[in-house]
Design a protein around this motif. Structure first.
Motif, PDB file in Angstrom:
ATOM      1  N   VAL A  92       0.909  -1.251  -0.177  1.00 45.07           N
ATOM      2  CA  VAL A  92       0.109  -0.035   0.079  1.00 45.07           C
ATOM      3  C   VAL A  92       1.068   1.233   0.063  1.00 45.07           C
ATOM      4  O   VAL A  92       1.923   1.096   0.731  1.00 45.07           O
ATOM      5  CB  VAL A  92      -0.871   0.091   1.187  1.00 45.07           C
ATOM      6  CG1 VAL A  92      -1.850   1.280   1.225  1.00 45.07           C
ATOM      7  CG2 VAL A  92      -1.575  -1.390   1.347  1.00 45.07           C
ATOM      8  N   SER A  93       0.522   2.100  -0.648  1.00 39.47           N
ATOM      9  CA  SER A  93       1.284   3.338  -0.877  1.00 39.47           C
ATOM     10  C   SER A  93       1.130   4.277   0.237  1.00 39.47           C
ATOM     11  O   SER A  93       0.787   5.624  -0.073  1.00 39.47           O
ATOM     12  CB  SER A  93       0.955   4.195  -2.093  1.00 39.47           C
ATOM     13  OG  SER A  93      -0.300   4.302  -2.225  1.00 39.47           O
ATOM     14  N   GLY A  94       1.338   3.707   1.582  1.00 39.47           N
ATOM     15  CA  GLY A  94       0.909   4.690   2.642  1.00 39.47           C
ATOM     16  C   GLY A  94       2.260   4.579   3.547  1.00 39.47           C
ATOM     17  O   GLY A  94       3.393   4.008   2.982  1.00 39.47           O
ATOM     18  N   THR A  95       2.141   5.368   4.595  1.00 39.07           N
ATOM     19  CA  THR A  95       3.569   5.117   5.412  1.00 39.07           C
ATOM     20  C   THR A  95       3.667   3.985   6.263  1.00 39.07           C
ATOM     21  O   THR A  95       2.569   3.556   6.693  1.00 39.07           O
ATOM     22  CB  THR A  95       3.554   6.552   6.439  1.00 39.07           C
ATOM     23  OG1 THR A  95       2.161   6.540   7.131  1.00 39.07           O
ATOM     24  CG2 THR A  95       3.453   7.983   5.706  1.00 39.07           C
ATOM     25  N   ASN A 133       0.528   4.725   8.666  1.00 35.39           N
ATOM     26  CA  ASN A 133      -0.458   3.874   8.384  1.00 35.39           C
ATOM     27  C   ASN A 133      -0.415   2.551   8.680  1.00 35.39           C
ATOM     28  O   ASN A 133      -1.262   1.897   8.939  1.00 35.39           O
ATOM     29  CB  ASN A 133      -0.827   4.086   6.663  1.00 35.39           C
ATOM     30  CG  ASN A 133      -1.210   5.451   6.172  1.00 35.39           C
ATOM     31  OD1 ASN A 133      -0.420   6.096   5.403  1.00 35.39           O
ATOM     32  ND2 ASN A 133      -2.339   5.907   6.603  1.00 35.39           N
ATOM     33  N   GLN A 234       6.001  -0.349  -8.133  1.00 34.33           N
ATOM     34  CA  GLN A 234       4.813   0.229  -7.848  1.00 34.33           C
ATOM     35  C   GLN A 234       3.746  -0.143  -8.504  1.00 34.33           C
ATOM     36  O   GLN A 234       2.454   0.435  -8.284  1.00 34.33           O
ATOM     37  CB  GLN A 234       5.074   1.570  -7.870  1.00 34.33           C
ATOM     38  CG  GLN A 234       6.130   1.998  -6.644  1.00 34.33           C
ATOM     39  CD  GLN A 234       6.195   3.593  -6.689  1.00 34.33           C
ATOM     40  OE1 GLN A 234       5.400   4.409  -7.289  1.00 34.33           O
ATOM     41  NE2 GLN A 234       6.861   4.131  -5.618  1.00 34.33           N
ATOM     42  N   MET A 237       1.089  -1.915  -6.563  1.00 36.00           N
ATOM     43  CA  MET A 237       0.578  -1.267  -5.211  1.00 36.00           C
ATOM     44  C   MET A 237      -0.789  -0.655  -5.233  1.00 36.00           C
ATOM     45  O   MET A 237      -1.222  -0.516  -6.320  1.00 36.00           O
ATOM     46  CB  MET A 237       1.717  -0.348  -4.782  1.00 36.00           C
ATOM     47  CG  MET A 237       3.025  -0.881  -4.476  1.00 36.00           C
ATOM     48  SD  MET A 237       4.160   0.473  -4.070  1.00 36.00           S
ATOM     49  CE  MET A 237       3.452   1.047  -2.458  1.00 36.00           C
ATOM     50  N   ILE A 238      -1.396  -0.786  -4.194  1.00 39.25           N
ATOM     51  CA  ILE A 238      -2.507  -0.103  -4.222  1.00 39.25           C
ATOM     52  C   ILE A 238      -2.417   1.382  -3.128  1.00 39.25           C
ATOM     53  O   ILE A 238      -1.464   1.633  -2.475  1.00 39.25           O
ATOM     54  CB  ILE A 238      -3.735  -0.690  -3.597  1.00 39.25           C
ATOM     55  CG1 ILE A 238      -3.598  -1.229  -2.214  1.00 39.25           C
ATOM     56  CG2 ILE A 238      -3.812  -2.027  -4.431  1.00 39.25           C
ATOM     57  CD1 ILE A 238      -4.446  -2.081  -1.397  1.00 39.25           C
ATOM     58  N   SER A 239      -3.525   2.111  -3.263  1.00 45.50           N
ATOM     59  CA  SER A 239      -3.224   3.421  -2.818  1.00 45.50           C
ATOM     60  C   SER A 239      -4.123   3.298  -1.202  1.00 45.50           C
ATOM     61  O   SER A 239      -4.730   2.425  -1.212  1.00 45.50           O
ATOM     62  CB  SER A 239      -3.912   4.617  -3.342  1.00 45.50           C
ATOM     63  OG  SER A 239      -5.172   4.432  -3.842  1.00 45.50           O
ATOM     64  N   ILE A 240      -3.880   4.303  -0.636  1.00 45.55           N
ATOM     65  CA  ILE A 240      -4.627   4.547   0.697  1.00 45.55           C
ATOM     66  C   ILE A 240      -6.286   4.676   0.201  1.00 45.55           C
ATOM     67  O   ILE A 240      -7.110   4.191   1.003  1.00 45.55           O
ATOM     68  CB  ILE A 240      -4.252   6.026   1.343  1.00 45.55           C
ATOM     69  CG1 ILE A 240      -2.806   5.649   1.956  1.00 45.55           C
ATOM     70  CG2 ILE A 240      -5.204   6.038   2.482  1.00 45.55           C
ATOM     71  CD1 ILE A 240      -2.631   4.736   2.977  1.00 45.55           C
ATOM     72  N   VAL A 241      -6.445   5.406  -0.876  1.00 41.99           N
ATOM     73  CA  VAL A 241      -8.023   5.602  -1.210  1.00 41.99           C
ATOM     74  C   VAL A 241      -8.391   4.017  -1.555  1.00 41.99           C
ATOM     75  O   VAL A 241      -9.657   3.766  -1.144  1.00 41.99           O
ATOM     76  CB  VAL A 241      -8.170   6.536  -2.523  1.00 41.99           C
ATOM     77  CG1 VAL A 241      -9.536   6.564  -2.955  1.00 41.99           C
ATOM     78  CG2 VAL A 241      -7.619   7.725  -2.114  1.00 41.99           C
ATOM     79  N   ASP A 242      -7.772   3.228  -2.359  1.00 38.85           N
ATOM     80  CA  ASP A 242      -8.264   1.970  -2.262  1.00 38.85           C
ATOM     81  C   ASP A 242      -8.522   1.230  -1.147  1.00 38.85           C
ATOM     82  O   ASP A 242      -9.454   0.345  -0.940  1.00 38.85           O
ATOM     83  CB  ASP A 242      -7.102   0.943  -3.278  1.00 38.85           C
ATOM     84  CG  ASP A 242      -7.037   1.799  -4.514  1.00 38.85           C
ATOM     85  OD1 ASP A 242      -7.970   2.342  -5.299  1.00 38.85           O
ATOM     86  OD2 ASP A 242      -5.729   1.672  -5.104  1.00 38.85           O
TER      87      ASP A 242
END
Length: 357
Positions: A92-95, A133, A234, A237-242
């Protein structure tokens, strides 16, 4: 007596509230189900580059992510529990922050602290690594009681307190903790209240000979014993929105009243109650599962149904992760421990005793 009768006649009848399962929700569309399956498929594809076997652990991590919970992973050393946790977090593209727990780790090392800025003549708040995250707490049982209490606030309330100031944690927020069950020196057993905050407790087993051979071939091909997660790219990878979409979609998965009653009956059975009590359970279990267990069973079932491409829950969704949800919430008696009875065996008897709707 007359006064009581007059008051009773003037009492306004209370409307009957609908059950949680019968409340109206926006139904999931085919597009929602397809998007959910595509996002989960991306996460699974990253595990193929870092982990051999351990499909149960992979599924437990993904389901807990979708169900918006926290997970505790327990195994002996060398079974790649840290690698599995890092794989999920970096998908996930979060922290992402990793904390190696030690006996001298203090709450301020985890949560943060205030430092006096002489140039500005005021205190400056420095947040700790738990403000991410995804937080990996490696060997959580090595941290002391003070630090564990700080983790408890963050996991249960979604915020921390630094110098009297409450700071909200980022969303989504997920704790992935690991612990080694065989070492006792320099460790602090997690109290029941802390264990109950974890939605699931996964236990890893040794790989088969075939899986171990595949692992060695993967290491030889990669040229390194540890995976470089930055080289995975990437594109998958999925995003925080996902992640927020998956969590919101799982709450819209329909669950019937009969399955809700099934989950409640399972948890009640662990307390020696319920519609189908188990004879002799009181001699084995000194404390049954809390209501958080029934909540977790429902949330996990909804998440698993979504991942399977369904907009409704079936009883197998509840049964599939019943051991992971209940095993750390059932406290055994000394008699059961002396007879080598495990909590998983108690859960097996519960699943057999309570009929499937």
């Amino acid at each position: 007596m007359a006064l009581f009768s007059a008051q009773s006649q003037n009492t306004i009848p209370q409307p009957k509230l609908p059950s949680p399962a019968s409340r109206q929700k926006t139904p999931l569309s085919r597009e929602d189900l397809n998007r959910s399956g595509e996002l989960v498929g991306r996460i699974r594809s990253r595990f193929t580059h870092t982990l051999v076997g351990q499909d149960n652990l992979r599924d437990s991590l993904i389901v807990t992510l979708v169900a918006a919970g926290h997970i505790l992973i327990e195994s002996v050393p060398g079974l790649a529990k840290t690698t599995a946790a890092q794989t999920l977090a970096t998908s996930v593209s979060g922290t992402f922050k990793r904390v190696q727990c030690t006996p001298d780790l203090m709450p301020s090392d985890l949560v943060g602290t205030q430092v006096f800025d002489f140039s500005a003549q005021k205190f400056t708040t420095i947040i700790g690594p738990i403000h991410a995250n995804f937080v990996l707490l490696d060997e959580i049982n090595r941290s002391n009681a003070k630090t564990q209490s700080a983790m408890l606030e963050a996991m249960s309330e979604g915020n921390t307190t630094i110098g009297g100031e409450r700071i909200s944690l980022p969303k989504p927020f997920m704790v992935i903790a690991t612990q080694n069950p065989i070492e006792e020196e320099g460790t602090y057993n997690l109290p029941e209240a802390q264990m109950d905050r974890f939605m699931m407790k996964a236990q890893m087993t040794y790989p088969t000979s075939e899986e171990e051979e595949r692992m060695l071939h993967m290491l030889a091909k990669r040229g390194s014993d540890t995976p470089d997660l930055k080289q995975l790219g990437q594109e998958d990878m999925i995003s925080i929105v996902d992640v927020e979409f998956l969590r919101e979609a799982s709450r819209r998965v329909h669950i019937s009243d009969s399955i809700v009653e099934y989950a409640v009956d399972l948890v009640a059975t662990s307390r020696g109650a319920g519609k189908h009590p188990i004879q002799g359970l009181a001699s084995l279990v000194r404390l049954g599962a809390s209501p958080r267990a029934s909540i977790a069973l429902v949330r996990i079932a909804q998440a698993n149904a979504l991942i399977a491409g369904r907009d409704y829950v079936i009883p197998e969704d509840v049964k599939l992760f019943a051991h992971e949800v209940l095993r750390h919430r059932i406290l055994l008696t000394f008699e059961a421990l002396a007879d080598d009875v495990s909590s998983d065996q108690v859960i097996d008897s519960m699943l057999q005793a309570v009929p499937v709707p």
